[in-house]
Motif scaffolding. Structure first.
Motif, PDB file in Angstrom:
ATOM      1  N   ILE A 134      12.384   7.728  -7.721  1.00 27.79           N
ATOM      2  CA  ILE A 134      11.566   8.544  -6.808  1.00 27.79           C
ATOM      3  C   ILE A 134      10.796   7.650  -5.838  1.00 27.79           C
ATOM      4  O   ILE A 134      10.778   7.886  -4.621  1.00 27.79           O
ATOM      5  CB  ILE A 134      10.577   9.423  -7.613  1.00 27.79           C
ATOM      6  N   LEU A 135      10.181   6.604  -6.361  1.00 29.27           N
ATOM      7  CA  LEU A 135       9.412   5.695  -5.506  1.00 29.27           C
ATOM      8  C   LEU A 135      10.314   5.006  -4.486  1.00 29.27           C
ATOM      9  O   LEU A 135       9.944   4.868  -3.310  1.00 29.27           O
ATOM     10  CB  LEU A 135       8.686   4.664  -6.367  1.00 29.27           C
ATOM     11  N   LYS A 136      11.490   4.592  -4.905  1.00 32.41           N
ATOM     12  CA  LYS A 136      12.402   3.900  -3.982  1.00 32.41           C
ATOM     13  C   LYS A 136      13.012   4.852  -2.960  1.00 32.41           C
ATOM     14  O   LYS A 136      13.492   4.405  -1.913  1.00 32.41           O
ATOM     15  CB  LYS A 136      13.489   3.180  -4.780  1.00 32.41           C
ATOM     16  N   TYR A 137      13.009   6.132  -3.258  1.00 37.24           N
ATOM     17  CA  TYR A 137      13.487   7.116  -2.287  1.00 37.24           C
ATOM     18  C   TYR A 137      12.512   7.230  -1.118  1.00 37.24           C
ATOM     19  O   TYR A 137      12.925   7.333   0.042  1.00 37.24           O
ATOM     20  CB  TYR A 137      13.650   8.475  -2.968  1.00 37.24           C
ATOM     21  N   TYR A 138      11.210   7.214  -1.431  1.00 37.24           N
ATOM     22  CA  TYR A 138      10.205   7.433  -0.389  1.00 37.24           C
ATOM     23  C   TYR A 138       9.654   6.147   0.216  1.00 37.24           C
ATOM     24  O   TYR A 138       9.129   6.179   1.342  1.00 37.24           O
ATOM     25  CB  TYR A 138       9.059   8.274  -0.940  1.00 37.24           C
ATOM     26  N   TYR A 139       9.720   5.036  -0.501  1.00 44.13           N
ATOM     27  CA  TYR A 139       9.232   3.752   0.028  1.00 44.13           C
ATOM     28  C   TYR A 139      10.435   2.820   0.162  1.00 44.13           C
ATOM     29  O   TYR A 139      11.022   2.391  -0.829  1.00 44.13           O
ATOM     30  CB  TYR A 139       8.173   3.148  -0.906  1.00 44.13           C
ATOM     31  N   THR A 140      10.774   2.484   1.397  1.00 41.69           N
ATOM     32  CA  THR A 140      12.005   1.758   1.707  1.00 41.69           C
ATOM     33  C   THR A 140      11.926   0.293   1.300  1.00 41.69           C
ATOM     34  O   THR A 140      10.991  -0.421   1.683  1.00 41.69           O
ATOM     35  CB  THR A 140      12.297   1.847   3.217  1.00 41.69           C
ATOM     36  N   GLY A 141      12.919  -0.164   0.504  1.00 41.99           N
ATOM     37  CA  GLY A 141      13.049  -1.581   0.186  1.00 41.99           C
ATOM     38  C   GLY A 141      12.032  -2.139  -0.781  1.00 41.99           C
ATOM     39  O   GLY A 141      11.831  -3.353  -0.839  1.00 41.99           O
ATOM     40  N   ILE A 142      11.388  -1.299  -1.572  1.00 41.93           N
ATOM     41  CA  ILE A 142      10.341  -1.779  -2.487  1.00 41.93           C
ATOM     42  C   ILE A 142      10.923  -2.148  -3.853  1.00 41.93           C
ATOM     43  O   ILE A 142      12.045  -1.782  -4.188  1.00 41.93           O
ATOM     44  CB  ILE A 142       9.217  -0.742  -2.643  1.00 41.93           C
ATOM     45  N   ILE A 148       0.849  -1.180   0.000  1.00 42.38           N
ATOM     46  CA  ILE A 148       0.000   0.000   0.000  1.00 42.38           C
ATOM     47  C   ILE A 148       0.889   1.236   0.000  1.00 42.38           C
ATOM     48  O   ILE A 148       1.918   1.279   0.703  1.00 42.38           O
ATOM     49  CB  ILE A 148      -0.968   0.000   1.203  1.00 42.38           C
ATOM     50  N   THR A 149       0.542   2.246  -0.800  1.00 40.65           N
ATOM     51  CA  THR A 149       1.441   3.381  -1.033  1.00 40.65           C
ATOM     52  C   THR A 149       0.745   4.710  -0.783  1.00 40.65           C
ATOM     53  O   THR A 149       0.250   5.348  -1.719  1.00 40.65           O
ATOM     54  CB  THR A 149       1.964   3.340  -2.474  1.00 40.65           C
ATOM     55  N   PRO A 150       0.693   5.182   0.453  1.00 40.96           N
ATOM     56  CA  PRO A 150       0.103   6.498   0.710  1.00 40.96           C
ATOM     57  C   PRO A 150       0.995   7.605   0.178  1.00 40.96           C
ATOM     58  O   PRO A 150       2.217   7.444   0.053  1.00 40.96           O
ATOM     59  CB  PRO A 150       0.009   6.543   2.237  1.00 40.96           C
ATOM     60  N   TYR A 151       0.396   8.737  -0.148  1.00 38.18           N
ATOM     61  CA  TYR A 151       1.158   9.907  -0.582  1.00 38.18           C
ATOM     62  C   TYR A 151       0.404  11.151  -0.159  1.00 38.18           C
ATOM     63  O   TYR A 151      -0.786  11.102   0.181  1.00 38.18           O
ATOM     64  CB  TYR A 151       1.394   9.886  -2.100  1.00 38.18           C
ATOM     65  N   PHE A 152       1.067  12.292  -0.175  1.00 35.61           N
ATOM     66  CA  PHE A 152       0.470  13.526   0.346  1.00 35.61           C
ATOM     67  C   PHE A 152       1.132  14.727  -0.321  1.00 35.61           C
ATOM     68  O   PHE A 152       2.013  14.569  -1.177  1.00 35.61           O
ATOM     69  CB  PHE A 152       0.626  13.589   1.874  1.00 35.61           C
ATOM     70  N   SER A 153       0.733  15.939   0.073  1.00 34.55           N
ATOM     71  CA  SER A 153       1.178  17.152  -0.611  1.00 34.55           C
ATOM     72  C   SER A 153       2.634  17.506  -0.312  1.00 34.55           C
ATOM     73  O   SER A 153       3.483  17.457  -1.182  1.00 34.55           O
ATOM     74  CB  SER A 153       0.274  18.334  -0.239  1.00 34.55           C
ATOM     75  N   HIS A 154       2.941  17.882   0.938  1.00 31.87           N
ATOM     76  CA  HIS A 154       4.332  18.194   1.274  1.00 31.87           C
ATOM     77  C   HIS A 154       4.556  18.083   2.777  1.00 31.87           C
ATOM     78  O   HIS A 154       3.631  18.256   3.577  1.00 31.87           O
ATOM     79  CB  HIS A 154       4.748  19.577   0.766  1.00 31.87           C
ATOM     80  N   SER A 155       5.801  17.788   3.143  1.00 28.08           N
ATOM     81  CA  SER A 155       6.168  17.645   4.549  1.00 28.08           C
ATOM     82  C   SER A 155       6.838  18.929   5.027  1.00 28.08           C
ATOM     83  O   SER A 155       6.975  19.901   4.277  1.00 28.08           O
ATOM     84  CB  SER A 155       7.124  16.463   4.731  1.00 28.08           C
ATOM     85  N   ASP A 156       7.282  18.888   6.280  1.00 32.81           N
ATOM     86  CA  ASP A 156       8.018  20.015   6.841  1.00 32.81           C
ATOM     87  C   ASP A 156       9.522  19.785   6.785  1.00 32.81           C
ATOM     88  O   ASP A 156      10.279  20.392   7.531  1.00 32.81           O
ATOM     89  CB  ASP A 156       7.585  20.259   8.283  1.00 32.81           C
ATOM     90  N   GLY A 161       1.538  13.022   5.926  1.00 32.08           N
ATOM     91  CA  GLY A 161       2.993  12.960   6.078  1.00 32.08           C
ATOM     92  C   GLY A 161       3.614  11.602   5.836  1.00 32.08           C
ATOM     93  O   GLY A 161       4.826  11.453   5.988  1.00 32.08           O
ATOM     94  N   VAL A 162       2.815  10.586   5.470  1.00 33.71           N
ATOM     95  CA  VAL A 162       3.336   9.227   5.305  1.00 33.71           C
ATOM     96  C   VAL A 162       3.528   8.919   3.819  1.00 33.71           C
ATOM     97  O   VAL A 162       2.645   9.186   2.997  1.00 33.71           O
ATOM     98  CB  VAL A 162       2.377   8.187   5.923  1.00 33.71           C
ATOM     99  N   GLY A 163       4.679   8.332   3.484  1.00 37.78           N
ATOM    100  CA  GLY A 163       4.926   7.914   2.107  1.00 37.78           C
ATOM    101  C   GLY A 163       5.548   9.001   1.266  1.00 37.78           C
ATOM    102  O   GLY A 163       6.413   9.752   1.712  1.00 37.78           O
ATOM    103  N   MET A 164       5.080   9.124   0.026  1.00 36.07           N
ATOM    104  CA  MET A 164       5.687  10.045  -0.937  1.00 36.07           C
ATOM    105  C   MET A 164       5.161  11.461  -0.785  1.00 36.07           C
ATOM    106  O   MET A 164       3.965  11.704  -0.783  1.00 36.07           O
ATOM    107  CB  MET A 164       5.437   9.548  -2.363  1.00 36.07           C
TER     108      MET A 164
END
Length: 602
Positions: free
Chosen positions: A588-596, A523-531, A566-569
């Motif tokens: 990009i995906l491997k940067y934000y989702y570890t070990g995928i 499962i791959t959650p994503y959102f707008s931007h983090s801090d 704040g979770v995921g990409m």
């Protein structure tokens, strides 16, 4: 003797009188002594009781950290998301604010009825505020729960409008969550700081504060042409861009993206009057567009795919999307003819192209009615099927107009439609059933100006998320669909597909590819931007998801507030990786989702 006796009597009388006075005074002194003694004993007892309480609980008196800990343990809410910490806006303009709270208590928050939890002005509720917007429910209630319920451990979202005061200055307003109109939810207090400006030119003198989070050790190096780039405050840059747009005639998806239009509006720079509408921009619905193939550079790290050759028309499994629920009649027409059928596939009516048909539901008798050339009723739910992939249904009775251009109406959909009542929730839903790849082309979660590699990463994450729920089929099982078009993924249908051709290009370029972890769909959650740093899954929702670990954003990332869970990409970070670090969508995906890993699902 006669003279002696009166004298003797007078002397005795005086002596008796003196003795009586002495006795009375002694009695009064005795009573006073008793009262004073009682008061002394009472005071001493109170002092001893207080001293005893101090001796018995020394930590609570002497250890302020323990007091704070105990107080924190009783809090029912924790603020995780706040769209703006500080707002810069032109006087008199309105803007939208979002805040998210995690429910730390043991009670479910309701949107309505007993147990409802609303967002209110901090007490007293009867006071006036100069930031009140006309969209508020009442004088003190700007927002209510986004969704029907929020269970313990869930994150609740509240979105509301504020209006800037008519005089320039710095304003602060305080808000709080309130249960049942009067009970404050502990831990939910927060404030909003609003910097109100006289005009757009006032922004130009705003002091720039550069905040560049330090990257983790594996942060990529930027491509050579970006090494000399100076990263100014992103807010200041956006203001300059919006001011430039203000002097031009614009077209959405051509000169300006939908995201940029919304962001400018949040700053108080309204570009509505600058949008030029092509009088020929809304012809009769055309067949589903097929984007021209774009040459892609060969990458050594492309995902491994199966040897199966997919048919040209294979757009994946069908997925059912809940568009909206209603109690009103639903009016629909299409650009081609179609059949109205019952749940068994029996044809109830044949509807011609551009013929308007009306469908309704009697909630008492639970009977469906229709007027589609012929009129009738049935106890079965209704299906609209054409067998033509180019059929575009228009929901005439439904309005979904984007704030950035109210002349548009996202009420057109490909695939099949189903009108179905759910006895589990008491709602009548309009459901859109269509191939997964066609559904993805109707998502409106990015702008057409975003880099293609970011679009491909976003679409791959969205396809994975949808496939995860398609396989489970439990999220909305009680209402007979897989995903909600508003709350799960932002699906706008055919209109969005026409406006955002780059999204369709990304769908075609990644057809069937999903994210996996140890060979299983992830499962791959994503959102707008983090801090500056994304969050662990456990930090927001609890439990351990090994591929959803928090990571530092790449070098040059300038956002300082969290917008989303704040979770995921992070979309903002992913765009930065594509634009300035030349990352492919897999990187990009491997940067934000570890070990995928990536795999072709069909």
């Amino acid at each position: 003797m006669s003279s002696y006796r009166p004298i003797t009597f007078g002397w005795r009388y005086n002596q008796a009188k003196k003795r009586a006075v002495i006795r009375k005074k002694s009695q009064v002194d005795f009573v006073l002594s008793i009262i004073i003694a009682f008061l002394i004993i009472f005071v001493i007892a109170q002092c001893l009781a207080h001293l005893d309480s101090v001796i018995r609980s020394p930590l609570s008196q002497l250890n302020p950290l323990q007091i704070s800990s105990a107080s924190a343990a009783s809090e029912e809410a924790m603020k995780l998301i706040q769209s703006h910490r500080e707002i810069n806006i032109i006087k008199g303009k309105g803007f939208t604010f979002t805040v998210g709270f995690k429910n730390l208590g043991n009670q479910t928050w309701q949107q309505k009825g007993n147990g409802r939890v609303e967002l209110k002005l901090a007490p007293p509720y009867s006071r006036e505020t100069i930031v009140r917007h006309k969209f508020w429910r009442d004088q003190s209630t700007p927002a209510w729960l986004d969704g029907d319920i929020n269970k313990p451990g869930w994150v609740a979202y509240y979105r509301f409008a504020l209006e800037a005061p008519t005089e320039a200055g710095v304003y602060t307003e305080n808000f709080v969550l309130v249960r049942n109109g009067n009970e404050i939810i502990k831990g939910s207090e927060f404030d909003v700081v609003i910097n109100v400006w006289d005009s757009t030119t006032a922004f130009e003198n705003k002091e720039v504060v550069v905040n560049k989070p330090q990257p983790k050790t594996t942060t990529p190096q930027p491509k050579p042409q970006s090494q000399t780039k100076q990263y100014d405050d992103d807010h200041y840059q956006l203001v300059q861009k919006c001011l430039t747009y203000k002097g031009k005639n614009l077209q959405i998806a051509m000169n300006i993206s939908q995201d940029e239009f919304d962001q400018c509006g949040d700053l108080g720079i309204d570009l509505t009057d600058r949008i030029w509408q092509d009088p020929y921009a809304n012809p009769a619905p055309a067949p589903e567009p097929q984007p021209e193939p774009q040459p892609e550079p060969q990458q050594n790290n492309e995902p491994q795919t199966s040897n199966t050759i997919l048919p040209a028309n294979d757009n994946g499994p069908d997925i059912r999307i809940g568009l909206f629920y209603t109690t009103d009649p639903i009016i629909i027409k299409a650009n081609t003819s179609f059949f109205l059928k019952d749940k068994n596939g029996v044809i109830l009516a044949s509807v011609n192209a551009n013929q308007t048909a009306t469908y309704n539901f009697n909630f008492s008798s639970q009977i469906y009615g229709y007027t589609a050339g012929v009129s009738g009723s049935t106890g079965s739910y209704l299906r609209l099927e054409s067998g033509n992939a180019n059929t575009v249904y228009e929901i005439v009775s439904y309005e979904s107009r984007p704030a950035w251009n109210p002349s548009l109406n996202d009420n057109k959909y490909l695939g099949d439609l189903e009108i179905r009542y759910s006895p589990n929730t008491g709602r009548l839903w309009l459901i859109n059933e269509l191939p997964l790849e066609t559904y993805l082309k109707g998502l409106a979660e990015s702008s057409n100006s975003s880099p293609l590699e970011y679009q491909k990463a976003l679409i791959t994450a969205a396809r994975t998320y949808a496939t995860h729920h398609l396989n489970r089929a439990t999220k909305h099982a009680n209402e007979y669909f897989i995903l909600d078009a508003r709350y799960d993924q932002v699906y706008k249908g055919y209109g969005s597909q026409i406006r955002l051709p780059k999204v369709s290009q990304a769908v075609e370029a990644t057809k069937g590819i999903i994210v996996t972890y140890n060979g299983e769909i992830a499962i791959t959650p994503y959102f707008s931007h983090s801090d500056g740093h994304t969050r662990d899954w456990a930090e927001v929702w609890g439990g351990d998801i090994p591929w959803c670990k928090g990571v530092a954003e790449p070098a040059g990332y300038t956002k300082t507030t969290l917008y989303g869970h704040g979770v995921g990409m992070s979309a903002y970070g992913a765009i930065l990786l594509a634009d300035d670090f030349n990352y492919t969508y897999e990187q990009i995906l491997k940067y934000y989702y570890t070990g995928i890993e990536l795999a072709n699902n069909y």
